[in-house]
Design an enzyme around this catalytic site. Structure first.
Site, PDB file in Angstrom:
ATOM      1  N   GLY A 205      48.599   3.371 -62.796  1.00 51.65           N
ATOM      2  CA  GLY A 205      47.485   2.491 -62.415  1.00 51.65           C
ATOM      3  C   GLY A 205      46.901   2.892 -61.077  1.00 51.65           C
ATOM      4  O   GLY A 205      47.176   3.974 -60.567  1.00 51.65           O
ATOM      5  N   ASN A 206      46.081   2.028 -60.518  1.00 50.47           N
ATOM      6  CA  ASN A 206      45.533   2.274 -59.177  1.00 50.47           C
ATOM      7  C   ASN A 206      45.373   0.939 -58.465  1.00 50.47           C
ATOM      8  O   ASN A 206      45.666  -0.113 -59.035  1.00 50.47           O
ATOM      9  CB  ASN A 206      44.220   3.055 -59.257  1.00 50.47           C
ATOM     10  N   ARG A 207      44.894   0.996 -57.236  1.00 52.08           N
ATOM     11  CA  ARG A 207      44.956  -0.197 -56.386  1.00 52.08           C
ATOM     12  C   ARG A 207      43.704  -1.065 -56.443  1.00 52.08           C
ATOM     13  O   ARG A 207      43.552  -1.982 -55.644  1.00 52.08           O
ATOM     14  CB  ARG A 207      45.221   0.250 -54.942  1.00 52.08           C
ATOM     15  N   SER A 208      42.815  -0.811 -57.378  1.00 50.95           N
ATOM     16  CA  SER A 208      41.585  -1.616 -57.446  1.00 50.95           C
ATOM     17  C   SER A 208      41.915  -3.081 -57.782  1.00 50.95           C
ATOM     18  O   SER A 208      42.705  -3.363 -58.677  1.00 50.95           O
ATOM     19  CB  SER A 208      40.655  -1.049 -58.515  1.00 50.95           C
ATOM     20  N   ALA A 271      37.687   1.191 -61.150  1.00 49.01           N
ATOM     21  CA  ALA A 271      38.386   2.437 -60.828  1.00 49.01           C
ATOM     22  C   ALA A 271      39.072   2.865 -62.127  1.00 49.01           C
ATOM     23  O   ALA A 271      40.086   2.280 -62.521  1.00 49.01           O
ATOM     24  CB  ALA A 271      39.396   2.199 -59.715  1.00 49.01           C
TER      25      ALA A 271
END
Ligand code: CTP
Length: 396
Positions: A205-208, A271
């Protein structure tokens, strides 16, 4: 859009005064009733006869000598909104201090309606500490500040201080009047960070956080748009927002492409993972099995699919960069977007999870505009002002 709304355009003495004529014409085209008021210096830059012809009424140019005994209070009471465009350093200073000494400053000081100022001056004058203090004071007093932007200035210099284009001022006027300037417009917004599964319990995943996309969806909905929000994150509730919850880039692509086929504007704030694990394990990967090897394959480019649609929507992309945002200009042109919002996610107050953002707007011609640090809600409002203005300009 502005039928029978009563708008005062106040013109002060700067080269950008010639754009005031165009602003008056734009407002009239939208159905507004316009009256004008000028400082004496403004009359050196643009003839009162021009504003009289465009608005159908002679401008007020003096506090004395015209037909009325109190032209400034009459105008101030008549107005539903006053726009000072261009607003010079001197007028900004007067307004910040409540000094009423010419027809423009007297009208604004006598007003109870919303006031918008569109500063226009050389970069040095804009950056002069007192100017910055005065603008901050006016903003704190509730005055709406439209611009300035960056670009070519009088005398051929280039930098911050250029007055925003009249269409953008029209958008700010509509917003100040609570006009639903996106009424009936269909909008799709992507938000949040995608999650690409490795096995049933793990993902890449990512931090959005989805906050920027949510703010964009909410402001569009408030302005009357019908919004489809394709998101991986918790979404705001609004009667005009239909939420499509997704998790992966593939799901986001399918939902977005379907909605975008009938949308007029698409904003890509999500993102999206560029790569996903190519073999998703059906069962949980166990520690005892030793170090796993995860291989990746590309995901669909959601934005690209929309840019390539024939007769597709107006497209706004985002670019989260680390360090300089210079690469964003190239990215805007490479991706073929109409607008790109670039931000340096490594900068304090910007990027993932924060409530504020400091962004650079990149237009399709490669020109850029840096916006000061502001709330994500304010970035969303300003972005929609720009989109509404471009739609307006495109419609003429
Ligand atoms: N985007 C998208 N689908 C993808 C990747 C990106 O819709 N699979 C959208 C993003 O929502 C954003 C824009 O494309 O609006 C630019 O994303 P970005 O990740 O900056 O672009 P990339 O081409 O992936 O560039 P980079 O190599 O810098 O990551």
């Amino acid at each position: 859009m502005l039928e029978q709304r009563r708008i005062v355009v106040a013109v002060t003495g700067g080269v950008a005064a010639f754009k005031a004529a165009y602003l008056v014409r734009r407002l009239i085209e939208q159905g507004a009733e316009v009256r004008t008021v000028m400082t004496q210096t403004a009359t050196q830059f643009i003839g009162p006869a021009t504003l009289a012809a465009l608005s159908g009424h002679a401008p007020v140019t003096s506090l004395f000598g015209d037909d009325s005994v109190s032209p400034h209070t009459e105008l101030a009471q008549w107005a539903e909104v006053i726009v000072v465009a261009p607003a010079t350093t001197a007028t900004i200073a007067r307004l910040a201090h409540g000094i009423s000494e010419d027809a423009v400053s007297a009208t604004v000081v006598a007003a109870r309606c919303p006031v918008i100022i569109a500063p226009a001056m050389h970069t040095e004058m804009w950056e002069y500490p007192a100017t910055q203090r005065n603008v901050a004071q006016l903003a704190a007093d509730g005055v709406i500040i439209a611009g300035p932007t960056e670009g070519v200035l009088a005398g051929g210099d280039s930098g911050a201080g250029r007055m925003v284009e009249p269409e953008e001022i029209v958008a700010a006027v509509s917003r100040a009047l609570g006009v639903r300037d996106l009424d009936g417009v269909s909008v799709v917004v992507t938000a949040g960070g995608t999650r690409e599964p490795i096995d049933p319990v793990r993902y890449v995943g990512n931090r959005s956080s989805g906050k920027m996309g949510n703010a964009i969806a909410l402001d569009a909905a408030r302005r009357g748009a019908m919004v489809t929000l394709v998101t991986t994150a918790p979404a705001p509730t609004h009667p005009n927002i239909a939420v499509l919850e997704v998790e992966t880039a593939q799901q986001m692509a399918e939902a977005t492409w379907e909605a975008a086929a009938t949308a007029q504007v698409a904003v890509f704030a999500a993102a999206v993972a560029d790569f996903r694990p190519s073999d998703v394990s059906a069962g949980k990967i166990r520690r005892a099995e030793g170090l796993p090897t995860v291989t990746f394959e590309p995901t669909p480019d959601v934005l690209k699919g929309v840019v390539e649609m024939p007769d597709g929507p107006f497209v706004v992309g985002f670019a989260a960069e680390v360090g300089s945002v210079d690469a964003a200009v190239d990215k805007a042109q490479r991706k073929g977007v109409d607008l790109l919002i670039a931000n340096d996610v490594a900068k304090a107050g910007s990027g993932f999870g924060t409530d504020t953002n400091e962004v650079t707007l990149v237009r399709s011609d490669g020109s850029t505009e840096s916006w000061e640090l502001m709330s994500k809600a304010a970035v969303a409002r300003r972005l929609w002002d720009v989109v509404v203005a471009q739609r307006l300009a495109g419609a003429s």
